[in-house]
Motif scaffolding. Sequence first.
Motif, short mmCIF file in Angstrom:
data_model
loop_
_atom_site.label_atom_id
_atom_site.label_comp_id
_atom_site.label_asym_id
_atom_site.label_seq_id
_atom_site.Cartn_x
_atom_site.Cartn_y
_atom_site.Cartn_z
N ALA A 99 47.43 35.29 41.96
CA ALA A 99 47.19 34.67 40.81
C ALA A 99 45.98 34.03 40.46
CB ALA A 99 48.19 33.38 40.92
N ALA A 100 45.20 33.75 41.49
CA ALA A 100 43.71 33.14 41.27
C ALA A 100 42.65 34.49 40.78
CB ALA A 100 43.37 32.44 42.46
N ILE A 101 43.09 35.45 41.43
CA ILE A 101 42.42 36.63 41.15
C ILE A 101 42.56 37.18 39.49
CG2 ILE A 101 42.18 39.33 41.39
CD1 ILE A 101 42.68 38.62 44.47
N ALA A 102 43.90 37.05 39.25
CA ALA A 102 44.31 37.10 37.86
C ALA A 102 43.58 36.22 36.81
CB ALA A 102 45.62 37.11 37.46
N SER A 103 43.50 35.10 37.23
CA SER A 103 42.67 33.96 36.50
C SER A 103 41.28 34.26 36.56
CB SER A 103 42.99 32.81 37.00
OG SER A 103 44.51 32.23 36.86
N LEU A 104 40.74 34.69 37.66
CA LEU A 104 39.36 35.04 37.59
C LEU A 104 39.03 36.13 36.74
CD1 LEU A 104 36.64 33.63 39.16
CD2 LEU A 104 37.32 35.16 41.03
N GLU A 105 39.64 37.05 36.77
CA GLU A 105 39.36 38.31 36.28
C GLU A 105 39.28 37.96 34.49
OE1 GLU A 105 41.18 42.75 36.90
OE2 GLU A 105 42.61 41.23 36.14
N ARG A 106 40.03 36.97 34.14
CA ARG A 106 39.92 36.47 32.84
C ARG A 106 38.67 35.83 32.43
NH1 ARG A 106 44.65 35.65 29.64
NH2 ARG A 106 44.25 33.48 29.44
N LYS A 155 43.29 45.32 28.30
CA LYS A 155 43.51 44.48 29.71
C LYS A 155 42.60 44.97 30.63
CE LYS A 155 48.40 43.33 28.74
NZ LYS A 155 50.04 43.43 29.36
N ALA A 156 42.05 44.05 31.53
CA ALA A 156 41.25 44.32 32.73
C ALA A 156 42.18 44.10 33.84
CB ALA A 156 39.92 43.35 32.69
N LYS A 157 42.21 45.30 34.79
CA LYS A 157 42.94 45.16 35.98
C LYS A 157 42.27 45.37 37.15
CE LYS A 157 46.81 43.77 33.63
NZ LYS A 157 47.13 42.62 33.66
N ASP A 158 41.00 45.21 37.21
CA ASP A 158 39.96 45.60 38.25
C ASP A 158 40.01 44.63 39.33
OD1 ASP A 158 38.09 46.89 39.83
OD2 ASP A 158 36.86 47.24 38.38
N ASP A 173 31.55 38.67 30.86
CA ASP A 173 31.16 39.94 30.73
C ASP A 173 30.81 40.61 29.35
OD1 ASP A 173 30.77 40.35 33.54
OD2 ASP A 173 32.93 41.34 33.63
N GLU A 174 31.11 39.69 28.26
CA GLU A 174 31.17 39.76 26.90
C GLU A 174 29.69 40.33 26.61
OE1 GLU A 174 33.13 40.27 24.32
OE2 GLU A 174 34.60 40.10 25.64
N GLU A 175 29.28 41.12 25.55
CA GLU A 175 28.12 41.55 25.03
C GLU A 175 27.56 40.20 24.48
OE1 GLU A 175 26.14 44.55 21.68
OE2 GLU A 175 28.38 44.55 22.42
#
Length: 608
Positions: free
Chosen positions: A333-340, A21-24, A346-348
């Motif tokens: 909530a939007a930040i959590a969505s934007l992170e996803r 999980k990314a939490k940055d 950011d995928e290779e």
Amino acid sequence: MLNEEKSTDSLAFDTEMSVEKAKDTKNTLKRLIKLLFNQKEKIIIVLLFAVVSLGFTMTAPLIFSKAINVIYEGIKTGTFNINFGVIKELSIMLTAIYMMSSLSNFIQQHVMATVAQTLVLDLRKNLSEKLSRIPLKYYDTHKKGEILSRISNDLEKVSDTLQSGMMQFITAVLTIIGSILLMFSINWILTLIAFSTIILGVAATSIIGKRSIKYFANRQETLGKFNGQIEEYFTGQMIIKTFNMEDEAIKTVEASNNKLYSDEKKAQFITFAINPLIRLMNQIGYVLVAALGAVFVIQGRLSIGLIQAFFQYVDQASEPLTEAAYILNSLQAAIASLERVFEILDEEEETKDASNYESISAPKGNINFEGVKFGYGKELIITGIDLEVKAGEKVAIVGPTGAGKTTLINLLMRFYELNSGKIKIDGIDITKLKRGHLRSLFGMVLQDFWLFDGSVKDNIAYSREAATTSEVQKAAKLARADYFIRTLPHGYDTVINAENSSISEGQKQLLCIARAILANTCILILDEATSSVDTRTELEIQNAMDNLMKGKTSFIIAHRLSTIKNADKILVMDKGNIVEQGSHDELLAKSGLYSDIYNSQFKNSVKQ
């Protein structure tokens, strides 16, 4: 793209990806601000009109205070001598102020909506382009429903929050700052009392806000998994019913639904719990300000009008604070969505095509594998393959499930990158060819056919858009599909869709074969291409394929060995490597793995 039988390494990789999980949050906010700065001119306009609107809003209580003082001065002597001329002027001024404030607010909302939609549009474009650049491995290790959830649900959450929430948040912050400054100009003691309750509210909001981010992240992650399950069960209804697994499917969905309900409830509770908490702080501040303000009026230190204006500023500061707290949690909530969403961006990616790429002007179809090694992770699946295929040869690839047959084709078409070694076509390393040019050399029919919503003609012509109707019909005849197509309600113009039950699975496969025939490429790949058709149709297709494959290099992945007896070369794969190769008769004479597989199928057919 080809579907591959996953190895243990692939499954381990899948599990790793699903747990991580990314939490940055800080980095996500920085990236959001950077994206917004691409429209800095519009952002400046939004902020400018927000300040203008705020200025008008802040002025209104002071004008009200003057009107109240005029009325109070007119009635306190008991003569009711009110200067209605001044009241009229103040009323006109207030009306003009409210009209200008509304106009400014309209402009800022309109521009902010444009900013939000433009940003989301850019993200959708970037996602669309990104999904075409990431390697096949990503799709092998992520559920379709989860990917779709990030593209649709998460982006919609970002869009809604940016369009409405962010502007309200900016306005709320400016209103709070402006109100407090004007409150200080009226009386600093009353301001400190009111400000202390506001600070307590802000502190409570900040503490709860930091804790709430994990609930919103969990909610969006659970929603993605839930969508993935629903997509799986919708597409697998026949299998579920065949094996009487409806109850198990219902239990699994219920468990996911309950998890989603729990995460949603926690997230929403946090959002709405802040409101009453802040209102309680505000009410305490009201009581203290009202008590002390009354004393100041009696002492003559403040006028009634200014006390009224002060209360309005307290309202203007406290209400936006409540609003800002609510919007702040929506932003979480939007930040959590934007992170996803950023996780996908950011995928290779696939390695870029060589800048000095080469091309094959007159492809023949000579193929060489030189020391090819490949693995999904650190451990290699293919430890070393050397193979020469001459132009026009018909090569069959056989072996047990998971032997690496499809992996070999994936490497040939550069869906996966080699760990080491080279694959050459007509003497040119495929890494020196543009992927688009490389794949234009191949015609393909997969076991899992793919047709889109469109006419039969358009589906066949997908491999060559400029094909004429007569060329499409000729390809259909070679694939033994012309007869059934003409029996359809609108013939070649019949629209195929998910609800179209007039076309069987085998007939859909025939359309895919016609598509490959129409492509007329120098290399053909047939991955269990006749698996969905009956024996008689299979024989007809086999005859058509034999004519089609003349002069073309062909790779045939097959489990039924009776269909590849006449292959020029048969590759027997096991555990990711070629363990035997030769003609049908040569391999039978070796009494090896091929002989065992062939004899087991022959015995089974005799028993039947």
